[in-house]
Write an enzyme that holds these catalytic residues in place. Structure first.
Site: not given
Ligand code: NI
Length: 177
Positions: A145, A148
């Site tokens: 995450e 991202h």
């Molecule tokens: Ni992802």
């Protein structure tokens, strides 16, 4: 709360560095965080970052359920957590390799190396600072995450695309183990 649309690989929002949240206590951010949790749950994911709902902001939600931990080490487990403006520190750069997927790359899985032991910190929507160490799936989902927020996808982390596969075909993989 609402379930939001998820951005797919190819949309530029997934390839930009997300920006810091200036006012983590604002009602808009609280609503976005709640919607991200609902969206992650609806999609049956274990993590979601704000760029995946078209918001270029440094927010991520995730959890690491106890059943995903083979060792039972508490560092491998995390409750549902929302982090605003997270920071990440690698404590042990040795890599574990395991399967990952991504809600923005539906249907695919690949083997991805990730640092084994990390520490992270960030603000919750209530304004509390969370600081934890993580291993196992917990460390993996946080790194995924966090990537991202930097515009990085798990495919970028794969040293070998030979393992990239459709989920529907991985039954052959597990049968061969
Ligand atoms: Ni992802």
């Amino acid at each position: 709360m609402s379930v939001l649309e998820i951005s797919k690989m190819g949309h530029p929002v997934l390839r930009r560095r997300a920006r810091e949240v200036e006012d983590p206590a604002s009602p808009e951010i609280r609503t976005l965080c709640a919607d991200m949790v609902e969206t992650m749950r609806a999609a049956e994911g274990v993590g979601l970052a704000a760029p995946q709902v078209f918001q270029p902001l440094r927010i991520m939600v995730f959890f690491a359920p106890p059943e995903s931990s083979q060792s039972g080490d508490p560092m491998e487990i995390a409750p549902l957590t929302t982090l605003i403006n997270p920071v990440l520190e690698i404590l042990d750069p040795a890599h574990d390799v395991d399967w990952e997927g991504c809600l923005s790359i539906p249907g695919l899985r690949g083997l991805v190396p990730r640092a084994r032991h990390i520490r992270y910190s960030g603000l919750t929507p209530k304004g509390e600072r969370v600081t934890r160490e993580a291993k196992g799936l917990h460390a993996r989902v946080v790194q995924h995450e966090y990537d991202h927020l930097e515009g990085v996808l798990y495919l970028d982390r794969m040293p070998d695309l030979m393992s990239l596969a459709f989920e529907s075909e991985l039954v052959h993989e597990s049968a061969g183990r």
